[in-house]
Design an enzyme around this catalytic site. Structure first.
Site, PDB file in Angstrom:
ATOM      1  N   LYS A   1      22.100 -86.688 117.238  1.00 13.57           N
ATOM      2  CA  LYS A   1      21.343 -85.366 117.024  1.00 13.57           C
ATOM      3  C   LYS A   1      22.398 -84.474 116.734  1.00 13.57           C
ATOM      4  O   LYS A   1      23.733 -84.366 117.032  1.00 13.57           O
ATOM      5  CB  LYS A   1      20.560 -84.894 118.400  1.00 13.57           C
ATOM      6  CG  LYS A   1      19.574 -83.879 118.374  1.00 13.57           C
ATOM      7  CD  LYS A   1      18.194 -84.627 117.510  1.00 13.57           C
ATOM      8  CE  LYS A   1      17.068 -83.493 117.481  1.00 13.57           C
ATOM      9  NZ  LYS A   1      15.835 -84.311 116.939  1.00 13.57           N
TER      10      LYS A   1
ATOM     11  N   GLY B   1       2.381 -74.535 121.337  1.00 15.84           N
ATOM     12  CA  GLY B   1       3.206 -74.477 119.847  1.00 15.84           C
ATOM     13  C   GLY B   1       2.264 -74.966 119.008  1.00 15.84           C
ATOM     14  O   GLY B   1       1.681 -76.203 119.008  1.00 15.84           O
ATOM     15  N   VAL B   2       2.084 -74.119 117.888  1.00 18.76           N
ATOM     16  CA  VAL B   2       1.215 -74.428 116.823  1.00 18.76           C
ATOM     17  C   VAL B   2       1.861 -74.355 115.487  1.00 18.76           C
ATOM     18  O   VAL B   2       1.466 -73.881 114.503  1.00 18.76           O
ATOM     19  CB  VAL B   2      -0.029 -73.642 116.879  1.00 18.76           C
ATOM     20  CG1 VAL B   2      -0.939 -74.156 117.869  1.00 18.76           C
ATOM     21  CG2 VAL B   2       0.316 -72.085 117.009  1.00 18.76           C
ATOM     22  N   GLY B   3       3.175 -75.055 115.478  1.00 11.19           N
ATOM     23  CA  GLY B   3       4.099 -75.009 114.286  1.00 11.19           C
ATOM     24  C   GLY B   3       3.575 -76.199 113.531  1.00 11.19           C
ATOM     25  O   GLY B   3       2.465 -76.514 113.532  1.00 11.19           O
ATOM     26  N   SER B   4       4.565 -76.744 112.943  1.00  9.88           N
ATOM     27  CA  SER B   4       4.337 -77.959 111.931  1.00  9.88           C
ATOM     28  C   SER B   4       3.397 -79.170 112.639  1.00  9.88           C
ATOM     29  O   SER B   4       2.409 -79.508 112.040  1.00  9.88           O
ATOM     30  CB  SER B   4       5.377 -78.613 111.160  1.00  9.88           C
ATOM     31  OG  SER B   4       5.188 -79.668 110.527  1.00  9.88           O
ATOM     32  N   VAL B   5       4.132 -79.474 113.776  1.00  5.86           N
ATOM     33  CA  VAL B   5       3.479 -80.449 114.600  1.00  5.86           C
ATOM     34  C   VAL B   5       2.220 -80.287 115.481  1.00  5.86           C
ATOM     35  O   VAL B   5       1.270 -80.822 115.245  1.00  5.86           O
ATOM     36  CB  VAL B   5       4.491 -81.238 115.505  1.00  5.86           C
ATOM     37  CG1 VAL B   5       3.875 -82.361 116.417  1.00  5.86           C
ATOM     38  CG2 VAL B   5       5.681 -81.910 114.625  1.00  5.86           C
ATOM     39  N   GLY B   6       2.248 -79.152 116.185  1.00  2.00           N
ATOM     40  CA  GLY B   6       1.131 -78.602 117.020  1.00  2.00           C
ATOM     41  C   GLY B   6      -0.011 -78.066 116.200  1.00  2.00           C
ATOM     42  O   GLY B   6      -1.151 -78.385 116.355  1.00  2.00           O
TER      43      GLY B   6
END
Length: 349
Positions: free
Chosen positions: A81, A183-188
Site C-alpha cells: 500500500k 459513505g456514498v462515494g464511488s463504491v458506496g
C-alpha cells in the site's frame, strides 16, 4: 529476533519505505507486507493524517489487508500500500508530487505495483505512470480489464451484501431490506444504486452531507447525518467510507443483524471481530467482500483476461464469503479470524 518496531500493526512486513522529495514537497510511505505470491499490489491514497505515526499505521494495516485480499481472491499478487501525506485537510496533490511518487514506486523495481485509492483518480494515476511502469488502474479500451476500480468494487460488494443478507436474514431478495450505507462515494454510491434497483430500503450518510442528500433524492432513499448512521436501526450496515469504525462502543450501539461493506480495515482491533461475533452479527470480512477493484486492476497489470474474466472472478466473492461463514459456524470462531486464517495459509504464514 522479531520486533514490531513500536508499531503494533507491524506484521513481519518485508519493507516499510519512507520517501521525501523536497522539490515537490512529497512525503509518502510504501509498505510491502508480502511478496510470497507475487509483486505487492495495492493502491495509493492521498490523505491528511494527524501525524506521521498515524500514516505509517494506516499503511501497515492496509498493506497487510492487501496481502490477505489478493490471496483470498486467488490472485498471483502479494500485498502492499502507498500513502501520500496531505499537509492539511482539503489539500490537493500536485503534479510534481505525483511524479515524485512515481519515481518512488520505480525505485522498488517492481516489488510494489500501485493503483488508485482514496483521493486519487485515473487522471492522477496517468501522471504517476509517466515515471514508472509498475502502475495499474489506467484508462483502458471498452471490454478490457482495468480502469477505475470503484465500480467493480461496488459490484463485488453488492454481491457480498446479497450473500450476507441470505446468511444473516434468510432472504433471497433485497426488496424491502433496510440497508444503512456509510459513505456514498464511488463504491458506496455504486452499491446504493444497485440495491435501489432491487427495491432495498436505503438510508445514506456521508461526511459530505450534500452528496448523501442528492443521491437520496435520486434513489428515493433517506439521508441522515454522518454521525448518526452507526446507531441507525436497519437490517444491514454497509460501511463504505474509511476504516476503524467498528470499535467496542460502536459495536455495542449497533442496531443491525449484518455488517457488510466496502471500507478497508473496518475493525479497529482484532478483538472487535470477536465482539461482533458475540452479538450474533453476521460480518463480511472487508478484504473478502471488497476485492472487486483489485481483481480488475491486477488482471490489467498482469495482462490476464478481459472484462468478462474480471466479472467471472468477482462473481466468486460470495463463494469465498460462504466458505468463511461455513467455517465460522463449524468452529465457533469469528468470521474475521477464520478469514485471516485462510489467507495466512494461502500466503504461507
Amino acid at each position: 529476533m522479531i520486533t514490531d518496531w513500536g508499531f503494533p500493526d507491524f506484521d513481519d512486513h518485508e519493507g516499510v519505505h519512507l520517501f521525501s522529495d523536497r522539490a515537490s514537497g512529497l512525503s509518502a510511505i510504501i509498505a510491502v507486507h508480502s511478496t510470497a505470491l507475487g509483486a505487492a499490489a495495492g493502491g495509493v491514497r492521498f490523505w491528511h493524517y494527524a501525524d506521521h505515526r498515524a500514516a505509517i499505521t494506516d499503511a501497515l494495516r492496509l498493506s497487510r489487508g492487501m496481502s490477505y485480499k489478493n490471496a483470498m481472491a486467488d490472485l498471483p499478487m502479494g500485498g502492499g500500500k502507498g500513502v501520500i501525506l496531505a499537509d492539511k485537510p482539503g489539500a490537493e496533490v500536485t503534479q510534481a508530487q505525483l511524479e515524485a511518487f512515481g519515481r518512488a514506486v520505480e525505485s522498488l523495481h517492481g516489488r510494489y505495483v500501485t493503483a488508485e485509492d482514496v483521493g486519487m483518480s485515473e487522471a492522477r494515476m496517468k501522471v504517476v505512470a509517466t515515471q514508472t511502469k509498475h502502475v495499474s488502474g489506467l484508462p483502458v479500451a471498452a471490454g478490457s480489464a482495468g480502469g477505475d476500480p470503484g465500480p467493480v468494487t461496488a459490484r463485488g460488494v453488492y454481491l457480498g451484501v446479497k450473500a450476507a443478507a441470505k446468511r444473516g436474514l434468510g432472504v433471497d431478495s433485497m426488496a424491502g431490506v433496510r440497508v444503512a450505507i456509510q459513505g456514498v462515494g464511488s463504491v458506496g454510491g455504486g452499491l446504493a444504486r444497485l440495491l435501489a434497483a432491487d427495491g432495498a430500503k436505503l438510508t445514506l450518510a456521508d461526511v459530505h452531507g450534500d452528496r448523501a442528500k442528492a443521491l437520496a433524492a435520486e434513489l428515493g432513499a433517506e439521508a441522515i447525518d454522518a454521525d448518526a448512521i452507526l446507531t441507525h436501526e436497519a437490517d444491514i450496515l454497509s460501511p463504505c467510507a474509511l476504516g476503524a469504525i467498528l470499535t467496542e462502543p460502536s459495536i455495542e450501539a449497533l442496531k443491525v443483524r449484518v455488517v457488510a461493506g466496502g471500507a478497508n480495515n473496518q475493525l479497529a482491533t482484532r478483538e472487535d471481530g470477536h465482539r461482533l461475533h458475540a452479538r450474533g452479527i453476521v460480518y463480511a470480512p472487508d478484504y473478502v467482500i471488497n476485492a472487486g477493484g483489485i481483481i480488475n486492476v491486477a488482471l490489467e497489470y498482469l495482462g490476464q483476461g478481459d472484462r468478462s474474466e474480471v466479472d467471472a472472478r468477482v462473481e466468486k466473492i460470495p463463494v469465498r464469503l460462504n466458505q468463511v461463514w461455513d467455517e465460522s459456524e463449524s468452529t465457533g470462531d469469528p468470521s474475521s479470524e477464520v478469514a485471516d486464517r485462510i489467507a495466512q495459509r494461502l500466503i504461507g504464514r
